[in-house]
Design an enzyme around this catalytic site. Structure first.
Site, PDB file in Angstrom:
ATOM      1  N   GLY A 131       0.818  -1.203   0.000  1.00  0.00           N
ATOM      2  CA  GLY A 131       0.000   0.000   0.000  1.00  0.00           C
ATOM      3  C   GLY A 131       0.849   1.248   0.000  1.00  0.00           C
ATOM      4  O   GLY A 131       2.061   1.204   0.252  1.00  0.00           O
ATOM      5  N   LYS A 179      -0.191   0.127   7.180  1.00  0.00           N
ATOM      6  CA  LYS A 179       0.352  -1.231   7.098  1.00  0.00           C
ATOM      7  C   LYS A 179       0.958  -1.659   8.433  1.00  0.00           C
ATOM      8  O   LYS A 179       0.688  -2.755   8.933  1.00  0.00           O
ATOM      9  CB  LYS A 179       1.398  -1.300   5.984  1.00  0.00           C
ATOM     10  CG  LYS A 179       0.846  -0.968   4.603  1.00  0.00           C
ATOM     11  CD  LYS A 179       1.886  -1.132   3.535  1.00  0.00           C
ATOM     12  CE  LYS A 179       3.010  -0.116   3.640  1.00  0.00           C
ATOM     13  NZ  LYS A 179       2.554   1.267   3.417  1.00  0.00           N
ATOM     14  N   GLU A 229      -6.745  33.157 -11.602  1.00  0.00           N
ATOM     15  CA  GLU A 229      -7.604  32.198 -10.899  1.00  0.00           C
ATOM     16  C   GLU A 229      -9.048  32.271 -11.404  1.00  0.00           C
ATOM     17  O   GLU A 229      -9.740  31.253 -11.466  1.00  0.00           O
ATOM     18  CB  GLU A 229      -7.560  32.459  -9.389  1.00  0.00           C
ATOM     19  CG  GLU A 229      -6.168  32.461  -8.785  1.00  0.00           C
ATOM     20  CD  GLU A 229      -5.349  31.247  -9.181  1.00  0.00           C
ATOM     21  OE1 GLU A 229      -5.934  30.150  -9.379  1.00  0.00           O
ATOM     22  OE2 GLU A 229      -4.119  31.381  -9.318  1.00  0.00           O
ATOM     23  N   HIS A 276      -9.254  30.034 -14.439  1.00  0.00           N
ATOM     24  CA  HIS A 276      -9.405  28.615 -14.077  1.00  0.00           C
ATOM     25  C   HIS A 276     -10.851  28.312 -13.670  1.00  0.00           C
ATOM     26  O   HIS A 276     -11.450  27.322 -14.118  1.00  0.00           O
ATOM     27  CB  HIS A 276      -8.479  28.277 -12.905  1.00  0.00           C
ATOM     28  CG  HIS A 276      -7.042  28.108 -13.281  1.00  0.00           C
ATOM     29  ND1 HIS A 276      -6.626  27.245 -14.260  1.00  0.00           N
ATOM     30  CD2 HIS A 276      -5.913  28.686 -12.784  1.00  0.00           C
ATOM     31  CE1 HIS A 276      -5.297  27.304 -14.349  1.00  0.00           C
ATOM     32  NE2 HIS A 276      -4.847  28.178 -13.465  1.00  0.00           N
ATOM     33  N   PRO A 326       2.356   4.898   1.226  1.00  0.00           N
ATOM     34  CA  PRO A 326       2.789   5.329   2.562  1.00  0.00           C
ATOM     35  C   PRO A 326       1.641   5.964   3.336  1.00  0.00           C
ATOM     36  O   PRO A 326       0.865   6.757   2.801  1.00  0.00           O
ATOM     37  CB  PRO A 326       3.892   6.356   2.255  1.00  0.00           C
ATOM     38  CG  PRO A 326       4.394   5.989   0.894  1.00  0.00           C
ATOM     39  CD  PRO A 326       3.204   5.459   0.157  1.00  0.00           C
ATOM     40  N   GLY A 327       1.541   5.602   4.615  1.00  0.00           N
ATOM     41  CA  GLY A 327       0.542   6.201   5.486  1.00  0.00           C
ATOM     42  C   GLY A 327      -0.805   5.534   5.492  1.00  0.00           C
ATOM     43  O   GLY A 327      -1.735   6.017   6.137  1.00  0.00           O
ATOM     44  N   THR A 328      -0.962   4.399   4.784  1.00  0.00           N
ATOM     45  CA  THR A 328      -2.271   3.752   4.717  1.00  0.00           C
ATOM     46  C   THR A 328      -2.541   2.839   5.902  1.00  0.00           C
ATOM     47  O   THR A 328      -3.662   2.332   6.039  1.00  0.00           O
ATOM     48  CB  THR A 328      -2.413   2.956   3.416  1.00  0.00           C
ATOM     49  OG1 THR A 328      -1.274   2.086   3.270  1.00  0.00           O
ATOM     50  CG2 THR A 328      -2.483   3.888   2.224  1.00  0.00           C
ATOM     51  N   ASP A 373       0.701  24.786 -14.153  1.00  0.00           N
ATOM     52  CA  ASP A 373      -0.399  24.412 -15.053  1.00  0.00           C
ATOM     53  C   ASP A 373       0.144  23.776 -16.328  1.00  0.00           C
ATOM     54  O   ASP A 373      -0.388  22.769 -16.810  1.00  0.00           O
ATOM     55  CB  ASP A 373      -1.227  25.643 -15.414  1.00  0.00           C
ATOM     56  CG  ASP A 373      -1.788  26.341 -14.188  1.00  0.00           C
ATOM     57  OD1 ASP A 373      -2.087  25.632 -13.213  1.00  0.00           O
ATOM     58  OD2 ASP A 373      -1.913  27.572 -14.209  1.00  0.00           O
TER      59      ASP A 373
END
Length: 644
Positions: free
Chosen positions: A202, A208, A425, A428, A204-206, A502
């Site tokens: 998985g 395990k 902005e 966008h 990182p940080g999930t 972008d």
């Protein structure tokens, strides 16, 4: 491994041992060093003078010492001069009683003990030093081959499945291991065998490592933990020795679980790389393969490993009999994120307006570690604001900080820079609203965060697991909206470097569409680029079809996709130029607009907000806008180069 607990204070024990060695050394020095004269010792000349004066009453004479007594009762001693034949006559003339003293017979056993004492002391010191080094778990020269795995017990924090949320499928796959450890007979009577190993895969940080600890906590068995990098040293053979030692200690504590974190550090494909370090890693891997499934069975030892790079592991490590199961620990979906937030929010005093579901919807792509960090940041913000409860506002501000970066309130921008950021902005946002396949706008801001001067953040209405062609074309058009707005309002010669991120995003997306996802009609559904791993783990992408004609066609198709998105954004903004001005002026006035604010403004032509504006468009220096984590959860946003 910590297979035994030391008795007493180790510092006191070491102090006593070294104190005993010091006393023994003093004894040796005192026995073999120069002998000091006893109390009352006098020179031989003074002794003869005392005898001549009549002060001495009696003496005993031996070969190396004369011991006597004065008439007042005091004793004395002296060392005689060899071959002094006049002493007996002097003693007789002064009426001194004298007698000879025969030499003592030496004790043979004592003599041998005294002679052997230095050698025994040296051997004792060497034995003690070697024993301390070997107990050091690899900290000394004789401990290189000792395993660095640590034994975790319940006293160090018991974790159960109640502490794990959002990864239900992965947990269900591993619950069978817990059931076997609790009741092995239930499976063995039907001929079933428990998997010898489970590989947790998985991002990182999930969760395990947390999931592995939960297995040990539920099963109530010893849990050894070690990192893959702890096996490998600069000396060939040390890693293999540590693997053997780790499994020996695991056998003593069977049944048990051995957790190897980041196993890709030692389990990479054999035959790659150069040098002795590769030989050491391959020997370590070979020993690990043998210990996991070789001639000698390791009953009751379950290996659980974790990695986020399963593609680099050696095939022999992944075959059944070693790692029988590969358990994918995914990034949680919206329901999983809500459960994870519930686990972490138990430790935080919450205000009544906090809604975990709303927070979960606004955090797509967050892992368990990201959500834990979000809750922590919200608690820190509430403490900084001297609040007793953590409200929804703190969670929203913490989410913006985690996703977009910290506000740069100290950054001062000129009116022209602020105006260009606002139009960038607004471009966008306006293109995103006019693209049906685009995700809804969550927030638009021109407050600087990180390296960005402004951004438009879009959040999906639900978790997306794949993207369609129309959505990709919409994202390309939205990414070009900022640059097109600058060109329309300020002219070709005044466009800024704010569209750097972008352009990077659009180019990367177009290249993947052409070379990997088969979305070019001219090139067809073929893969033209593949990821590779290079030397020292540095990889990249390389084109698999290398003809000049194909490369030119790939480049032209990428250019056509980006140019098409630019033209589409230009057509939208030219058509709705009045709305572009309206939206940019609102950003100049309020600095931050929510998605609902933008919709209301474009529908009614005005914005009814209870809060006061931050200032007129011509007000003095402005602050810029925030930058998202690159490519993680959003596109768009004008970023400024460092120092801009």
């Amino acid at each position: 491994m910590n297979d035994e607990q030391p008795n007493g204070n180790p510092w006191v024990k070491s102090l006593l041992v070294w104190g005993g060695i010091f006393l023994a050394l003093l004894m040796v020095v005192s026995m073999f060093g120069p002998r000091n004269d006893a109390a009352g010792s006098i020179r031989y000349s003074d002794f003869r003078t005392k005898v001549a004066e009549g002060s001495v009453s009696e003496v005993q004479i031996s070969e190396d010492r004369i011991v006597g007594k004065y008439k007042n009762g005091d004793t004395f001693s002296t060392v005689p001069i060899p071959n002094d034949t006049s002493l007996p006559q002097l003693l007789q003339e002064n009426d001194v009683n004298y007698a000879g003293k025969a030499p003592e017979e030496p004790n043979l056993l004592l003599y041998i003990l005294v002679q052997a004492l230095p050698f025994m002391l040296i051997l004792a010191i060497a034995f003690f030093a070697l024993r301390q080094v070997q107990k050091g778990g690899g900290s000394g020269a004789m401990g290189f081959g000792k395993s660095k795995a640590k034994l975790l017990t319940e006293r160090q924090g018991r974790v159960t499945f109640d502490d794990v949320a959002g990864i239900d499928e992965a947990r269900e796959e591993l619950e069978e291991i817990v059931e076997f450890l609790k009741d092995p007979g239930r499976f063995s009577k039907l001929g079933g065998q428990i998997p010898k190993g489970a590989l947790l895969v998985g991002s990182p940080g999930t969760g395990k490592t947390l999931l592995a600890r939960a297995i040990a906590g539920e099963a109530g068995v010893p849990f050894f933990t070690i990192s893959g990098s702890d096996f490998v040293e600069m000396f060939v053979g040390v890693g293999a020795s540590r693997v053997r030692d780790m499994f020996e200690q695991a056998k003593k504590n069977s049944p048990c679980i051995v957790f190897i974190d980041e196993i890709d550090a030692v389990g990479r494909h054999r035959g790659h790389g150069l040098g002795n370090s590769n030989d050491e890693r391959e020997q370590t891997l070979n020993q690990l393969l043998v210990e996991m499934d070789g001639f000698e069975a390791n009953e009751g030892i379950i290996i659980i490993a974790a990695t986020n790079r399963p593609d680099v592991l050696d095939p022999a490590l992944l075959r059944p009999g070693r790692f029988d199961r590969q358990v994918v620990v995914p990034v949680p979906d919206i329901d999983g994120r809500e459960k994870i937030l519930g686990v972490h929010m138990k430790k935080v005093p919450l205000a009544p307006d906090v809604n975990p579901r709303v927070i979960a919807r606004g955090t797509p792509g967050f892992s368990g570690a990201d959500l834990a960090n979000l809750v922590n940041e919200a608690a820190l913000l509430a403490a900084r604001r001297n609040k007793r409860l953590v409200a929804m506002q703190e969670f929203e501000d913490a989410k913006d900080k985690v996703m977009m970066g910290t506000e740069r309130r100290s950054m001062v921008m000129t009116d022209d820079e602020k105006k260009m950021t606002a139009y960038h902005e607004a471009g966008h946002a306006l293109v995103s609203i006019n693209e049906p396949a685009s995700d809804p706008i969550h927030k638009a801001t021109i407050i600087p965060r990180g390296r960005a001067l402004g951004m438009v953040m879009r959040l999906p209405e639900r978790d997306n697991y794949s993207y369609h062609r129309d959505k990709m074309h919409a994202n390309l058009a939205v990414s070009m909206g900022g640059r097109v707005a600058e060109e329309l309002i300020f002219g070709h010669e005044k466009v800024s470097s704010g569209a750097a991120s972008d352009i990077h995003y659009a180019t990367d997306l177009a290249r993947n569409m052409v070379t990997k996802w088969g979305m070019s009609d001219k090139l067809g559904p073929l893969q033209y680029e593949d990821q590779y791993e290079g030397y020292l783990g540095m990889g990249g992408a390389q084109r698999t079809m290398m003809s000049d004609e194909t490369n030119k066609l790939i480049d032209s198709e990428i250019r056509a996709l980006v140019d098409g998105a630019h033209d589409k954004a230009k057509a939208i903004l030219k058509k709705d130029e009045e709305k572009l001005h309206l939206l940019a002026n609102a950003l100049l006035e309020y600095e931050t607009l929510s998605g609902d604010d933008i919709k209301e403004l474009l529908d009614t032509g005005k914005l009814d907000r209870p809060d006061e504006p931050t200032g007129p468009a011509s007000a003095a220096p402005v602050r810029g806008s925030a930058i998202p984590k690159a490519g993680k959860r959003f596109s768009g946003g004008g970023t400024a180069p460092q120092g801009a």
